[in-house]
Design a protein around this motif. Structure first.
Motif, PDB file in Angstrom:
ATOM      1  N   ARG A  43      -9.169 -11.406  -6.961  1.00 14.63           N
ATOM      2  CA  ARG A  43      -8.682 -10.431  -5.983  1.00 14.63           C
ATOM      3  C   ARG A  43      -9.854  -9.560  -5.534  1.00 14.63           C
ATOM      4  NH1 ARG A  43      -4.246  -8.633  -3.815  1.00 14.63           N
ATOM      5  NH2 ARG A  43      -2.962 -10.061  -5.026  1.00 14.63           N
ATOM      6  N   GLN A  97       2.070  -2.199  -0.481  1.00 15.95           N
ATOM      7  CA  GLN A  97       2.174  -3.104  -1.633  1.00 15.95           C
ATOM      8  C   GLN A  97       3.178  -4.229  -1.385  1.00 15.95           C
ATOM      9  OE1 GLN A  97      -0.140  -2.535  -4.473  1.00 15.95           O
ATOM     10  NE2 GLN A  97      -0.834  -1.548  -2.582  1.00 15.95           N
ATOM     11  N   TYR A  98       3.301  -4.635  -0.138  1.00 13.10           N
ATOM     12  CA  TYR A  98       4.120  -5.797   0.177  1.00 13.10           C
ATOM     13  C   TYR A  98       3.210  -7.009   0.251  1.00 13.10           C
ATOM     14  CZ  TYR A  98       7.541  -8.799   2.419  1.00 13.10           C
ATOM     15  OH  TYR A  98       8.395  -9.824   2.702  1.00 13.10           O
ATOM     16  N   ASP A  99       3.673  -8.135  -0.296  1.00 13.14           N
ATOM     17  CA  ASP A  99       2.863  -9.354  -0.354  1.00 13.14           C
ATOM     18  C   ASP A  99       3.256 -10.369   0.712  1.00 13.14           C
ATOM     19  OD1 ASP A  99       2.752  -9.251  -3.959  1.00 13.14           O
ATOM     20  OD2 ASP A  99       1.199  -8.689  -2.529  1.00 13.14           O
ATOM     21  N   ASP A 116      -4.546  -3.820   1.867  1.00 14.17           N
ATOM     22  CA  ASP A 116      -4.982  -3.012   0.731  1.00 14.17           C
ATOM     23  C   ASP A 116      -5.878  -3.858  -0.165  1.00 14.17           C
ATOM     24  OD1 ASP A 116      -4.054  -2.298  -2.394  1.00 14.17           O
ATOM     25  OD2 ASP A 116      -4.617  -0.600  -1.132  1.00 14.17           O
ATOM     26  N   SER A 117      -5.475  -5.091  -0.355  1.00 12.76           N
ATOM     27  CA  SER A 117      -6.280  -6.038  -1.119  1.00 12.76           C
ATOM     28  C   SER A 117      -5.865  -7.441  -0.724  1.00 12.76           C
ATOM     29  CB  SER A 117      -6.115  -5.856  -2.627  1.00 12.76           C
ATOM     30  OG  SER A 117      -4.799  -6.186  -3.033  1.00 12.76           O
ATOM     31  N   ARG A 124      -1.966  -8.293   0.563  1.00 17.80           N
ATOM     32  CA  ARG A 124      -1.122  -7.190   0.077  1.00 17.80           C
ATOM     33  C   ARG A 124      -1.332  -5.988   0.988  1.00 17.80           C
ATOM     34  NH1 ARG A 124      -1.197  -6.614  -6.113  1.00 17.80           N
ATOM     35  NH2 ARG A 124       0.119  -8.454  -5.776  1.00 17.80           N
ATOM     36  N   THR A 125      -0.249  -5.514   1.565  1.00 21.53           N
ATOM     37  CA  THR A 125      -0.351  -4.384   2.480  1.00 21.53           C
ATOM     38  C   THR A 125      -0.535  -3.077   1.716  1.00 21.53           C
ATOM     39  OG1 THR A 125       2.001  -3.842   2.535  1.00 21.53           O
ATOM     40  CG2 THR A 125       1.254  -5.583   4.018  1.00 21.53           C
ATOM     41  N   ARG A 126      -0.809  -2.033   2.463  1.00 21.50           N
ATOM     42  CA  ARG A 126      -0.968  -0.724   1.834  1.00 21.50           C
ATOM     43  C   ARG A 126       0.337  -0.229   1.224  1.00 21.50           C
ATOM     44  NH1 ARG A 126      -5.197   2.004   6.209  1.00 21.50           N
ATOM     45  NH2 ARG A 126      -6.635   0.220   6.172  1.00 21.50           N
TER      46      ARG A 126
END
Length: 116
Positions: free
Chosen positions: A50, A102-104, A32-33, A98-100
């Motif tokens: 970021r 929202q896990y880092d 995601d980012s 960061r996954t879609r």
């Protein structure tokens, strides 16, 4: 599972430049980012920069105009170009994915030392 491998840290004199790289493996959907964080001795980890999926970026005030974050999607690589380095930039720099959902995920860190 995502793996991140950072490189490019080192020792540089004030005013010099370094480029950090972070290669990521294992996520077929893409992030995601992605971002760079840093942690100096005795301080909390802080966001440096970021980049989001559409290409938008944000920077900490302390590095804006000196650092540039970028991604090469074909190479699954994140970069941080650091120019006009200052002693206060000395820290361990961490790559963040960061996954879609929202896990880092975090890299192992690379040391950047700027001498005065």
């Amino acid at each position: 599972q995502v793996q991140l491998v950072e490189s490019g840290g080192g020792l540089v004199q004030a005013g010099g430049s370094l480029r950090l790289s972070c290669v990521y493996f294992g996520n077929i959907f893409g992030p995601d980012s992605m971002g760079w964080y840093r942690q100096a001795p005795g301080k909390q980890r802080e966001l440096v920069a970021r980049v989001f999926g559409v290409g938008n970026t944000n920077y900490a005030d302390s590095v804006r105009g000196r650092f540039t974050i970028s991604r090469d999607n074909a190479k699954n690589t994140l970069y941080l170009q650091m120019n006009s380095l200052k002693p206060e930039d000395t820290a361990v720099y961490y790559c963040n994915f960061r996954t879609r959902a929202q896990y880092d995920y975090w890299g192992q860190g690379t040391q950047v030392t700027v001498s005065s």
